[in-house]
Structures are given as C-alpha cells and as structure tokens.
Design a protein around this motif. Structure first.
Motif, PDB file in Angstrom:
ATOM      1  N   ASN A 195       0.833  -1.209   0.000  1.00 32.45           N
ATOM      2  CA  ASN A 195       0.000   0.000   0.000  1.00 32.45           C
ATOM      3  C   ASN A 195       0.863   1.252   0.000  1.00 32.45           C
ATOM      4  O   ASN A 195       1.968   1.258   0.548  1.00 32.45           O
ATOM      5  CB  ASN A 195      -0.892   0.031   1.245  1.00 32.45           C
ATOM      6  N   LYS A 196       0.336   2.323  -0.563  1.00 33.73           N
ATOM      7  CA  LYS A 196       1.015   3.613  -0.573  1.00 33.73           C
ATOM      8  C   LYS A 196       1.346   4.057   0.853  1.00 33.73           C
ATOM      9  O   LYS A 196       2.408   4.642   1.101  1.00 33.73           O
ATOM     10  CB  LYS A 196       0.149   4.664  -1.257  1.00 33.73           C
ATOM     11  N   SER A 197       0.474   3.758   1.800  1.00 36.29           N
ATOM     12  CA  SER A 197       0.710   4.167   3.188  1.00 36.29           C
ATOM     13  C   SER A 197       1.988   3.544   3.748  1.00 36.29           C
ATOM     14  O   SER A 197       2.689   4.163   4.549  1.00 36.29           O
ATOM     15  CB  SER A 197      -0.485   3.820   4.073  1.00 36.29           C
ATOM     16  N   ASN A 198       2.326   2.319   3.307  1.00 36.77           N
ATOM     17  CA  ASN A 198       3.568   1.684   3.763  1.00 36.77           C
ATOM     18  C   ASN A 198       4.789   2.410   3.201  1.00 36.77           C
ATOM     19  O   ASN A 198       5.793   2.570   3.905  1.00 36.77           O
ATOM     20  CB  ASN A 198       3.600   0.211   3.363  1.00 36.77           C
TER      21      ASN A 198
ATOM     22  N   SER B 235       4.827   5.591   2.327  1.00 37.08           N
ATOM     23  CA  SER B 235       4.840   6.877   3.025  1.00 37.08           C
ATOM     24  C   SER B 235       5.488   6.738   4.394  1.00 37.08           C
ATOM     25  O   SER B 235       6.337   7.547   4.785  1.00 37.08           O
ATOM     26  CB  SER B 235       3.411   7.404   3.161  1.00 37.08           C
ATOM     27  N   ARG B 236       5.116   5.699   5.122  1.00 42.00           N
ATOM     28  CA  ARG B 236       5.691   5.449   6.447  1.00 42.00           C
ATOM     29  C   ARG B 236       7.203   5.225   6.354  1.00 42.00           C
ATOM     30  O   ARG B 236       7.969   5.753   7.150  1.00 42.00           O
ATOM     31  CB  ARG B 236       5.018   4.223   7.078  1.00 42.00           C
TER      32      ARG B 236
END
Length: 96
Positions: free
Chosen positions: A54-57, A59-60
C-alpha cells in the motif's frame, strides 16, 4: 521567529544538538529513499504497486516511521532502478 531561527537556537543547546546529530544517519537514509524515487520519476503509489504493498507503507518508510529490513530496502531500491550498497565507516565517536 522563523523555523530556521528556532532550529538554530535549539541546536545551540548541547543536549538537543547531541540528539539531533544522532538522527543524521536516519535522515540521510530517508533522503536517499526519496531521491531514488524522484530520480526514477515514480510516485509513492508507483513504488507501492511495484512492491505489491500500500502507498501508506511507502509513506511510512519515507517518513522514518518504520524499521525496514534489508530485504525491504533492496526491494524499494530495485523498484526505483537502484541497488543498495552498505558502506562501513569508522565511527570517530567510538574511539573518543
């Protein structure tokens, strides 16, 4: 007071300077990750898609909010068309 002025004033405090300096390697890694991605003209979504995550991973990872494995760093670099190289540098602080 601007952010730059605040930072300069804060870094005059030896305790804050010590903590800030301790984070330089992490800041450098984050900068390198983002530089690889932008040089490859990829978005976080593009890298996430290539890694099957996921994009959130992504970003993190780019914000330093995760503890990536060597495998994750290699896969991220490869997705951007780069490779990871480990370099050992003698720590002057250790001998002091």
């Amino acid at each position: 007071m601007s952010l730059k002025q605040f930072k300069q004033k804060a870094l005059n405090n030896p305790e804050i300077r010590k903590e800030y300096d301790a984070l330089q390697e992490e800041f450098s890694l984050i900068d390198q990750l983002i530089t690889m991605r932008t040089k490859a003209d990829l978005t976080q979504e593009d890298v996430a898609r290539k890694l099957g995550t996921n994009k959130s991973n992504i970003s993190r990872l780019e914000r330093g909010r995760s503890n990536p494995s060597w495998r994750t760093l290699n896969r991220y670099a490869a997705a951007c068309g780069f490779r990871v190289k480990l370099e050992a540098i003698e720590d002057d602080r250790a001998s002091a």
